[in-house]
Design a protein around this motif. Structure first.
Motif, PDB file in Angstrom:
ATOM      1  N   TYR A  61      36.479  47.455  44.533  1.00  0.00           N
ATOM      2  CA  TYR A  61      36.264  46.014  44.639  1.00  0.00           C
ATOM      3  C   TYR A  61      36.247  45.556  46.094  1.00  0.00           C
ATOM      4  O   TYR A  61      35.597  44.571  46.427  1.00  0.00           O
ATOM      5  CB  TYR A  61      37.328  45.266  43.837  1.00  0.00           C
ATOM      6  N   GLN A  64      32.709  45.871  47.576  1.00  0.00           N
ATOM      7  CA  GLN A  64      31.720  44.880  47.191  1.00  0.00           C
ATOM      8  C   GLN A  64      31.719  43.661  48.109  1.00  0.00           C
ATOM      9  O   GLN A  64      30.843  42.808  48.012  1.00  0.00           O
ATOM     10  CB  GLN A  64      31.970  44.424  45.747  1.00  0.00           C
ATOM     11  N   LEU A 232      36.415  37.812  44.792  1.00  0.00           N
ATOM     12  CA  LEU A 232      36.409  37.761  43.330  1.00  0.00           C
ATOM     13  C   LEU A 232      37.082  36.464  42.889  1.00  0.00           C
ATOM     14  O   LEU A 232      38.147  36.107  43.397  1.00  0.00           O
ATOM     15  CB  LEU A 232      37.166  38.955  42.732  1.00  0.00           C
ATOM     16  N   THR A 260      32.093  34.317  39.540  1.00  0.00           N
ATOM     17  CA  THR A 260      31.744  35.732  39.624  1.00  0.00           C
ATOM     18  C   THR A 260      32.126  36.375  38.300  1.00  0.00           C
ATOM     19  O   THR A 260      33.100  35.956  37.663  1.00  0.00           O
ATOM     20  CB  THR A 260      32.488  36.445  40.777  1.00  0.00           C
ATOM     21  N   ASP A 261      31.379  37.379  37.879  1.00  0.00           N
ATOM     22  CA  ASP A 261      31.697  38.032  36.606  1.00  0.00           C
ATOM     23  C   ASP A 261      32.990  38.834  36.700  1.00  0.00           C
ATOM     24  O   ASP A 261      33.750  38.923  35.732  1.00  0.00           O
ATOM     25  CB  ASP A 261      30.541  38.941  36.172  1.00  0.00           C
ATOM     26  N   LEU A 262      33.248  39.454  37.870  1.00  0.00           N
ATOM     27  CA  LEU A 262      34.512  40.151  38.076  1.00  0.00           C
ATOM     28  C   LEU A 262      35.558  39.150  38.544  1.00  0.00           C
ATOM     29  O   LEU A 262      35.274  38.270  39.362  1.00  0.00           O
ATOM     30  CB  LEU A 262      34.348  41.270  39.101  1.00  0.00           C
ATOM     31  N   ARG A 264      39.839  38.201  39.543  1.00  0.00           N
ATOM     32  CA  ARG A 264      41.252  38.510  39.786  1.00  0.00           C
ATOM     33  C   ARG A 264      42.038  37.786  38.704  1.00  0.00           C
ATOM     34  O   ARG A 264      42.031  36.552  38.637  1.00  0.00           O
ATOM     35  CB  ARG A 264      41.703  37.993  41.149  1.00  0.00           C
ATOM     36  N   ILE A 274      42.257  43.327  37.224  1.00  0.00           N
ATOM     37  CA  ILE A 274      40.861  42.912  37.340  1.00  0.00           C
ATOM     38  C   ILE A 274      40.275  42.737  35.941  1.00  0.00           C
ATOM     39  O   ILE A 274      40.461  43.593  35.064  1.00  0.00           O
ATOM     40  CB  ILE A 274      40.033  43.955  38.110  1.00  0.00           C
ATOM     41  N   ARG A 276      36.699  41.134  33.616  1.00  0.00           N
ATOM     42  CA  ARG A 276      35.261  40.838  33.658  1.00  0.00           C
ATOM     43  C   ARG A 276      34.951  39.793  32.605  1.00  0.00           C
ATOM     44  O   ARG A 276      35.423  39.886  31.468  1.00  0.00           O
ATOM     45  CB  ARG A 276      34.449  42.114  33.383  1.00  0.00           C
ATOM     46  N   VAL A 287      39.535  45.113  32.834  1.00  0.00           N
ATOM     47  CA  VAL A 287      38.867  46.232  33.497  1.00  0.00           C
ATOM     48  C   VAL A 287      39.887  47.186  34.100  1.00  0.00           C
ATOM     49  O   VAL A 287      39.845  48.386  33.872  1.00  0.00           O
ATOM     50  CB  VAL A 287      37.899  45.717  34.592  1.00  0.00           C
ATOM     51  N   LYS A 288      40.829  46.635  34.867  1.00  0.00           N
ATOM     52  CA  LYS A 288      41.898  47.454  35.434  1.00  0.00           C
ATOM     53  C   LYS A 288      43.192  46.651  35.429  1.00  0.00           C
ATOM     54  O   LYS A 288      43.228  45.516  35.924  1.00  0.00           O
ATOM     55  CB  LYS A 288      41.575  47.896  36.863  1.00  0.00           C
TER      56      LYS A 288
END
Length: 292
Positions: A61, A64, A232, A260-262, A264, A274, A276, A287-288
């Motif tokens: 991340y 990005q 993010l 944003t699609d991703l 915090r 993280i 999505r 996601v994580k």
């Protein structure tokens, strides 16, 4: 050292590889689980974001994030590497340096969304091997062009052979390729002679630590991961959904408007990982998960 690890904002000196910096950081912190985001060429200097411990799961991340550079270009010759360390491919014995106005006009053409071919001497992997390593083995490498975004391209200084630029750009931008392309647009061969990375997302040059400073501060230098992921969007999950998120379950939110699609993801003002945003189902997808 915090059990979850954290980020380091390190200053990579010229003459060292990014891997060299990581090796020293491992010895200083006595921690094997360390990685970096965004490789810098050995001759380049500047910001090198480093993740330690569990925070290494967030490296992708960091990569990005947008970046900022200060770069010096020299006109009159070109090389196979795009900088002044490579093998000379072409040169001109004498030339008339373009005026500042001509250069600014060309720079304007490189601002915005552009197509760029990465240099063959790069860390881009082809079938699991770095392009630069393949070239050293005598193999021919052709990399496909890509779309990158140049947000700002400012002329700082001009001499009869060189110019100094500030560049704000998206991830995936190769400054050596940009220098070559600018030279071609001016009908002159050109190379990059000096590069400093001034920013990677929230990691800024003025806050970066030298390796000597890291040796003094050790684990105290670690930064909270969430504070350096502002590219993010933040999403505050209802505390009642924290356990569900940590167990990999989705959370429906029809009212959320994604930036944003991703994301915090926070619960009770605490960073938990993280997520999505799935626009079709209007759900926050884990996601994580980052444990405390």
């Amino acid at each position: 050292m915090p059990p979850g690890g954290g980020f380091l904002n390190l200053l990579k000196p010229p003459g060292m590889t990014s891997h060299d910096v990581i090796s020293l950081a491992r010895r200083i912190l006595r921690e094997k689980k360390i990685g970096h985001a965004g490789t810098l060429d050995p001759a380049a200097a500047g910001v090198l974001p480093v993740a330690v411990g569990q925070a290494t799961r967030l490296i992708e991340y960091l990569e990005q994030a947008d970046k900022s550079y200060r770069v010096e270009m020299k006109f009159g010759f070109s090389t196979d590497s795009g900088d002044d360390t490579g093998r000379i491919l072409s040169s001109v014995s004498s030339f008339t340096m373009p005026s500042k106005e001509e250069i600014r006009n060309v720079l304007n053409r490189f601002t915005g969304s552009i197509r760029q071919t990465p240099p063959a001497y790069s860390a881009i992997k082809i079938q699991g091997k770095r392009a630069c390593d393949l070239i050293r083995q005598g193999r021919e490498v052709k990399l496909p062009s890509r779309t990158v975004n140049i947000y700002r391209l400012a002329l700082l200084s001009w001499t009869p052979e060189r110019i100094l630029l500030d560049v704000d750009c998206s991830k995936g931008t190769y400054i050596r390729s940009l220098c070559q392309d600018i030279g071609q647009a001016l009908d002159l061969p050109a190379v990059m002679t000096f590069l400093v990375r001034r920013r990677v997302g929230d990691f800024r040059l003025e806050d970066a630590l030298s390796l000597e400073e890291l040796a003094q501060q050790k684990g105290k230098a670690l930064l909270a991961p969430a504070s350096l992921l502002s590219h993010l969007a933040r999403y505050d999950l209802a505390p009642s959904r924290e356990r569900a998120f940590c167990n990999g379950l989705r959370t429906h939110d029809a009212l959320y408007v994604p930036v944003t699609d991703l994301l915090r993801v926070y619960a009770a003002d605490r960073f938990i990982g993280i997520g999505r945003y799935d626009r079709s189902s209007r759900e926050i997808v884990p996601v994580k998960v980052i444990q405390r």
